[in-house]
Design a protein around this motif. Structure first.
Motif, PDB file in Angstrom:
ATOM      1  N   ASP A  30      61.546  77.585  49.038  1.00 31.81           N
ATOM      2  CA  ASP A  30      62.635  78.493  48.380  1.00 31.81           C
ATOM      3  C   ASP A  30      61.804  79.736  47.597  1.00 31.81           C
ATOM      4  O   ASP A  30      62.356  81.067  47.608  1.00 31.81           O
ATOM      5  CB  ASP A  30      63.618  77.957  47.236  1.00 31.81           C
ATOM      6  N   SER A  31      60.624  79.495  47.189  1.00 28.30           N
ATOM      7  CA  SER A  31      59.815  80.501  46.787  1.00 28.30           C
ATOM      8  C   SER A  31      58.989  81.239  47.470  1.00 28.30           C
ATOM      9  O   SER A  31      58.201  82.151  47.278  1.00 28.30           O
ATOM     10  CB  SER A  31      59.094  79.951  45.460  1.00 28.30           C
ATOM     11  N   GLY A  32      58.910  81.042  48.844  1.00 27.12           N
ATOM     12  CA  GLY A  32      58.238  81.635  49.963  1.00 27.12           C
ATOM     13  C   GLY A  32      57.069  80.836  50.494  1.00 27.12           C
ATOM     14  O   GLY A  32      56.139  81.320  51.253  1.00 27.12           O
ATOM     15  N   ALA A  33      56.887  79.382  50.020  1.00 30.17           N
ATOM     16  CA  ALA A  33      55.749  78.698  50.629  1.00 30.17           C
ATOM     17  C   ALA A  33      56.142  78.155  51.791  1.00 30.17           C
ATOM     18  O   ALA A  33      57.435  77.744  52.052  1.00 30.17           O
ATOM     19  CB  ALA A  33      55.248  77.793  49.678  1.00 30.17           C
ATOM     20  N   ARG A  34      55.409  78.074  52.688  1.00 32.50           N
ATOM     21  CA  ARG A  34      55.406  77.208  53.963  1.00 32.50           C
ATOM     22  C   ARG A  34      55.356  75.649  53.468  1.00 32.50           C
ATOM     23  O   ARG A  34      54.184  75.093  53.713  1.00 32.50           O
ATOM     24  CB  ARG A  34      54.453  77.447  55.013  1.00 32.50           C
ATOM     25  N   ALA A  35      56.113  75.103  52.820  1.00 28.61           N
ATOM     26  CA  ALA A  35      56.020  73.607  52.340  1.00 28.61           C
ATOM     27  C   ALA A  35      56.838  72.541  52.888  1.00 28.61           C
ATOM     28  O   ALA A  35      57.854  72.739  53.507  1.00 28.61           O
ATOM     29  CB  ALA A  35      56.669  73.908  50.812  1.00 28.61           C
ATOM     30  N   HIS A  36      56.145  71.501  53.086  1.00 32.03           N
ATOM     31  CA  HIS A  36      56.680  70.337  53.607  1.00 32.03           C
ATOM     32  C   HIS A  36      56.455  68.951  52.593  1.00 32.03           C
ATOM     33  O   HIS A  36      55.320  68.839  52.345  1.00 32.03           O
ATOM     34  CB  HIS A  36      55.743  70.129  55.096  1.00 32.03           C
ATOM     35  N   ALA A  37      57.441  68.192  52.701  1.00 30.47           N
ATOM     36  CA  ALA A  37      57.060  66.795  52.179  1.00 30.47           C
ATOM     37  C   ALA A  37      57.457  65.841  53.301  1.00 30.47           C
ATOM     38  O   ALA A  37      58.419  65.651  54.261  1.00 30.47           O
ATOM     39  CB  ALA A  37      58.250  66.737  51.122  1.00 30.47           C
ATOM     40  N   VAL A  38      56.344  64.948  53.347  1.00 35.22           N
ATOM     41  CA  VAL A  38      56.089  64.101  54.333  1.00 35.22           C
ATOM     42  C   VAL A  38      56.163  62.723  54.112  1.00 35.22           C
ATOM     43  O   VAL A  38      55.224  62.292  52.875  1.00 35.22           O
ATOM     44  CB  VAL A  38      54.550  64.386  55.261  1.00 35.22           C
ATOM     45  N   THR A  39      56.880  61.799  54.569  1.00 33.04           N
ATOM     46  CA  THR A  39      56.854  60.400  53.949  1.00 33.04           C
ATOM     47  C   THR A  39      56.173  59.480  54.888  1.00 33.04           C
ATOM     48  O   THR A  39      56.127  59.575  56.233  1.00 33.04           O
ATOM     49  CB  THR A  39      58.549  59.891  54.252  1.00 33.04           C
ATOM     50  N   MET A  40      55.123  58.987  54.163  1.00 31.98           N
ATOM     51  CA  MET A  40      54.133  58.004  54.956  1.00 31.98           C
ATOM     52  C   MET A  40      54.854  56.517  55.127  1.00 31.98           C
ATOM     53  O   MET A  40      55.491  56.154  54.296  1.00 31.98           O
ATOM     54  CB  MET A  40      52.976  58.019  54.137  1.00 31.98           C
TER      55      MET A  40
END
Length: 236
Positions: free
Chosen positions: A185-195
Motif C-alpha cells: 500500500d506504501s508503494g513497495a513491490r511486496a510479496h508474502a510467501v508461505t513455505m
C-alpha cells in the motif's frame, strides 16, 4: 528470537561503538556487479555481544554458499553484518543501526553496486528497517520478525519478499503477511510467501529455502519478474 549461553557484560560506550566494524566481506571480485548482505537472527533483548559459537550466524552460511555458486557468484560481493549486540533492544534497534553502518561501508567499498539484503528473524527485521538505504534494490526476509507498528513507507519502489512457514512458533507468519500488505500500500513491490515446511530454523526443506532465495535474489538484481505462485504458497 534465538540462542546460546550468556556472555560477559559488553563494555559499551560511544567509543566502543565507533571501534566496531559491522561489515564482514566473505567473497569479493575485482569488479563486482552486485552485492548481497546477509543478516542473521538474534534476540528481542540482549546488550552483550553475540557468542563465539553463534548459531543464528551459522544458519545463514548455507544461504551464502548457495548464492556464491557460478555463474552469478563470480560477479557477486557477498558480505554479512556483524552485530555489536545480540539483541534488537527496543527503540535502540541495535541490529538496524549496525545494518545501516554496514551498508554505508559497503557503498564506500563498491560504489554504485546494487545490494540485496537477505535477513532471517531479527535480521529480517533489520533488513526491512534499513531497506530504504539508497544502495538497496530489494530484500528477501526469511521468517522475519514483523511487529504491527514496523515502518514501511521507506520501502517504496523496493522489491520485498517475505518467506514464512505458517507453523513457525518463534515469529509470526501472519505478521509477515500484514507487513507485506502495508508495504504494498506504501508503494513497495511486496510479496508474502508461505513455505511448506521449515519452521523458524528453516532446517526441514532447507534446500527449498536456499534455492528460492537464490532465485529471488537473481530476479531482483536482474529486474526480472518474480516467479511466485499466484496464491503465494510454495508447494511441498
Amino acid at each position: 528470537m534465538t540462542t546460546g549461553p550468556a556472555q560477559p557484560t559488553d563494555p559499551g560506550g560511544d567509543g566502543d561503538r565507533e571501534a566496531h566494524r559491522p561489515l564482514v566481506v566473505h567473497r569479493a571480485s575485482d569488479a563486482p556487479r552486485a552485492a548481497v548482505l546477509l543478516l542473521h537472527g538474534g534476540r528481542a533483548d540482549g546488550r552483550t555481544p553475540p557468542p563465539r559459537l553463534n548459531l543464528p550466524a551459522l544458519r545463514m552460511r548455507p544461504f551464502g554458499s548457495a548464492l556464491s555458486r557460478p555463474p552469478r557468484g563470480r560477479e557477486l560481493l557477498l558480505a554479512s553484518v556483524r552485530y555489536r549486540c545480540r539483541g534488537w533492544n527496543g527503540p535502540q534497534a541495535d541490529a538496524a543501526r549496525d545494518a545501516r553502518r554496514a551498508l554505508d561501508e559497503l557503498a564506500a567499498l563498491a560504489a554504485g553496486v546494487p545490494v540485496v539484503l537477505v535477513g532471517h528473524s531479527m535480521g529480517g527485521r533489520a533488513a526491512l528497517r534499513t531497506g530504504g538505504h539508497p544502495t538497496v534494490r530489494g530484500i528477501v526476509a526469511l521468517a522475519p520478525w514483523c511487529p504491527s507498528d514496523e515502518p514501511v513507507a521507506h520501502l517504496r519502489d523496493r522489491t520485498v519478499v517475505l518467506l514464512h512457514d505458517a507453523r513457525d512458533r518463534i515469529t509470526d507468519a501472519e505478521g509477515s503477511r500484514l507487513f507485506a500488505d502495508r508495504a504494498r500500500d506504501s508503494g513497495a513491490r511486496a510479496h508474502a510467501v508461505t513455505m511448506p515446511r521449515g519452521g523458524h530454523t528453516m532446517l526441514r526443506g532447507a534446500r527449498q529455502w536456499h534455492r528460492l532465495t537464490v532465485e529471488l535474489v537473481a530476479a531482483i538484481l536482474d529486474g526480472a519478474p518474480l516467479r511466485l505462485p499466484a496464491d503465494g504458497k510454495i508447494p511441498g
